[in-house]
Design a protein around this motif. Sequence first.
Motif, short mmCIF file in Angstrom:
data_model
loop_
_atom_site.label_atom_id
_atom_site.label_comp_id
_atom_site.label_asym_id
_atom_site.label_seq_id
_atom_site.Cartn_x
_atom_site.Cartn_y
_atom_site.Cartn_z
N CYS A 140 135.64 64.99 124.74
CA CYS A 140 134.53 64.29 124.09
C CYS A 140 134.26 64.84 122.69
O CYS A 140 133.79 64.14 121.81
CB CYS A 140 133.25 64.40 124.91
N ALA A 142 136.61 66.24 120.85
CA ALA A 142 137.94 66.44 120.27
C ALA A 142 138.00 66.08 118.79
O ALA A 142 138.90 66.51 118.08
CB ALA A 142 138.98 65.64 121.05
N SER B 304 131.69 61.15 115.49
CA SER B 304 132.31 62.09 116.41
C SER B 304 132.63 61.42 117.74
O SER B 304 133.73 61.57 118.30
CB SER B 304 131.36 63.28 116.63
N SER B 308 136.34 60.40 119.24
CA SER B 308 136.76 60.94 120.54
C SER B 308 137.36 59.83 121.41
O SER B 308 138.31 60.06 122.16
CB SER B 308 135.61 61.63 121.26
#
Lengths: 407, 407
Positions: A140, A142, B304, B308
Motif C-alpha cells: 500500500c 509502495a 500515494s 500503489s
Amino acid sequence: MVGIAILGYGVVGSGVYEVIRKNSDGITRRAGTKIDIKHILDIREFNSHPEKELFTKNYDDILTDTDVSVVVEVMGGVNPAYEFTKRALMAKKSVVTSNKELVAKHGCELLKLASENRVHYLFEASVGGGIPIIRPLKLCLAANEISEITGILNGTTNYILTQMINKDETMENALKKAQDKGYAEKNPSADIDGIDAVRKIAILTSLAFGKYVDSTKIPVTGIRNVTLTDVEYAKKSGCVIKLCGHCRALENGKLDVYVSPCFVPDESPLASVDGVFNAILVKGNAVGDALFYGRGAGKLPTASAVVSDVIEIAKSGENTDSPVWEDVGGGILENSENSVSKHFARVKADDKESVKAEIEKIFDGAQIIDAEDGEIGFVTDEMTAKDFENKLNELNKDIISTFLVLS
Amino acid sequence: MVGIAILGYGVVGSGVYEVIRKNSDGITRRAGTKIDIKHILDIREFNSHPEKELFTKNYDDILTDTDVSVVVEVMGGVNPAYEFTKRALMAKKSVVTSNKELVAKHGCELLKLASENRVHYLFEASVGGGIPIIRPLKLCLAANEISEITGILNGTTNYILTQMINKDETMENALKKAQDKGYAEKNPSADIDGIDAVRKIAILTSLAFGKYVDSTKIPVTGIRNVTLTDVEYAKKSGCVIKLCGHCRALENGKLDVYVSPCFVPDESPLASVDGVFNAILVKGNAVGDALFYGRGAGKLPTASAVVSDVIEIAKSGENTDSPVWEDVGGGILENSENSVSKHFARVKADDKESVKAEIEKIFDGAQIIDAEDGEIGFVTDEMTAKDFENKLNELNKDIISTFLVLS
C-alpha cells in the motif's frame, strides 16, 4: 483447493484452526478456493480433539504430502522452526509464520530460499499481531520512500505503562497485574527488557528499507527502571512514556534504529494508544503520516494475520515475488551516539535555583520541569546522544534518569 | 514496463506525475518493472510543462496505444469519467481511480466490466486519501467476518469540528478558516452536508460485505446545525462530536448504514483523530478492532494511494481477480427507524427538576447532563431510533438538538 499444514497447536495454532473453521465460507469466497487443513504437527496428544485424525508427530508426513502447498509455522522459537521452515521451502512449499524471533534472526536467508524455490515466505503476524502492517508496507505504501517508523510494538509493556500513567500503579504492581491477566509471562524479560520489541522493529526496518538489520545489534533499553516519578515528569512536559521501537533513514545512508522508553508528546497519535494495543506510525514522502492500530497479540488477532497470508498465497497463483533483504552487514546501523533527539533528564539539585541556572547555561533552550523536591527535570532541544552525554558531564550532577523525547 | 495514461492533470493527477517521477527508483524496484507515463489527458494547455509532449486532448490516442495497459482516472465527477472508464475496461486496459463519486455510483457495473475483460478496477484512493484501507479490507482482513466499520471519512468537517472542540470557534468561523486554508470549497455543501462521507461509507460497506449499497439511499445528516453548546454537552458526557460514517451487519441479514455527527466517547481511538486527519475503525470477528489513520485528502497522499494501485497491477501479472459487489437492490438497507444506538437529546426545561424527573421516568437509565440554563441534556441507553422518537414525543418538550452516541 489449497492444502495447508499447521506446525504447533498452541495459542496461535489453535487460533488458526478456529478461524479457518469458523469463517470457512467467507475465506473460501475471498481466497477464490477452499483452504483445507491437511495436517497439524504437535508433539502432544490431542485424542479428544474433534478432528484428531489431523494430528501427526512426524514432519515427514507433511513434507511428503503433495497436497500440502502451504506450511503454517506457529511454533515459535528458533529450533526446530528454522530447520522445519528450510525443509518446507526446499520442498517448494510456501511458509507462513508468526515467529518474529525466527524472521528477525534468519529472515534474510529464508526470504532468499523462498525466492529461489519460487514459493512464498510471509510473516504478517510477526509484527503487530492482527494489525495489517507488513502487507501495507510492502504494497500500500509502495509508492513512497519511507523516512521513519515509530511503533508501540509490545502490548505487555504498553499495558504496564498505561497502568502506571492512568492508575498510578507502581511498575511492580502493574507487572503483577499483567501477569495475573496472562499478558506477561512469569519471567517477563522478553517483554519488559525490550527483546520482543527489538525483533519487531528489526523486521519493520528490514522491510521498509530493503536492507537486513540484525536485531542483536540494535541498542535496546527496556522499561524496568521507569518510575511513577518519571511518569509524572512526562505528564508535566505534555507527554506520556511509551516503549517505542524507532527507525529512521539518515542522510549518510545509514539507519538510526533503537528500542527505548520515550516521552511521546500528547499530540502524537501514538500517545493515546493504551493498554495491550499496539500502533505503528509510518512516515512516507508522499503519504505523510499513516498509523496502523489494533491488538498486537492474542489468539484470534494473530490467527487473523496468519490466515490472511494463507489467503494471499491462495490468490497469487504462480506469482511469488518475495521482498529482498540485502545483507549489507552491521555497518548499516548508525553509531547510537550520533542519534539525534530531544532528551529528558532528572538530576539531583539541593540548591534548585543554582542548578536551574547551570542547566540553562549548558543546555541552551532547555525546558525546566520542577516536579519533585531535591531534583530538577528538563527537556533539551535536539542534539546527538553524544552531545547530551558531554553536556551532562559538564553539568556534573547526579543523574536520576534520562529518556529520549520524540518530536 | 507498464505504460500508463493519466486522465486529468488537476491536484491528484499532477501529484501522481510527481510521485512517479520523484520515487522512480523505489517504485521500479517494488513494482518489479518500470512505470512509464505515456500520455496525460487534459483539455487545458500545458505548453510550459517540462514534458509537454505527454499531453493530449484526444482520448483515442490513449485507447489505441497498445503500450498503455493502465488508465489512471483522476478527473473526478461522473461525466466523462464514467464513459472513459468503460471504454478503457472494454479495451482491456486496467483502470485505477480516486473518484469516489464514480465508484459509489457505478462501482458495481465497472467491477463487473473489469472482471469480464480480465483487467483490474482499483480505487484505494477513493476512501481515506493516502490511508491504506481498501486493500487491507480486501486482503489483510480477509480471514475475518467484518461486523462493523466506523470512520471519520471527511477531513474538512473534522477540521471544522476540531476547531470548535479545541478552539471554541463557532461553526461559521471554523468553516471560514477551513475555506481560507483551502480545506473547504466556496460552496462547502459536499463536505459539510455529508455527501462526500456517504459515498465513502457506501464504498467501504460494499467492499466489506460484498453487496452493493446505493449511496443515495443511505440516511445522512451533515454538521451544519452543530453548535458550540452541543460540543460542550458532548464534553460533559465524556465525548467529542465527530462526523461518522457507520455500517453494521444485522442479524436479520440487513445492513444498518448512516452518516451522522455522533458523540464519540473519549476512550474510542476515533476520539483523538483531529484536524484534517481521517481514520477508519474496522471490527472483525478474529482481529477485533483495527484502526487505519492518516491524511484523508491532499495531492501527494492521494497520489500515494493511486500509485500503489498501479504497482499492484504491475506486480499481479495475469492475476486479475476483482471483488464482486452483488447487486441485491435497496432492500439490503435496514429501515433507519430500527437502527439501535444510544442517543443524546437537548430539550427545553423551564422547570429543570420536574423535567429531569420526567426524563428519568420515560428514559429509564438516562444520564442527565445539566450544562445550560433553561434546558436539559441527556444520554439514553441503547434503543431503536423509533423508540427514541416515541419517547421524545411522550416527553413532549421542545427539542433543541439530538445526536447518536457511539458505544
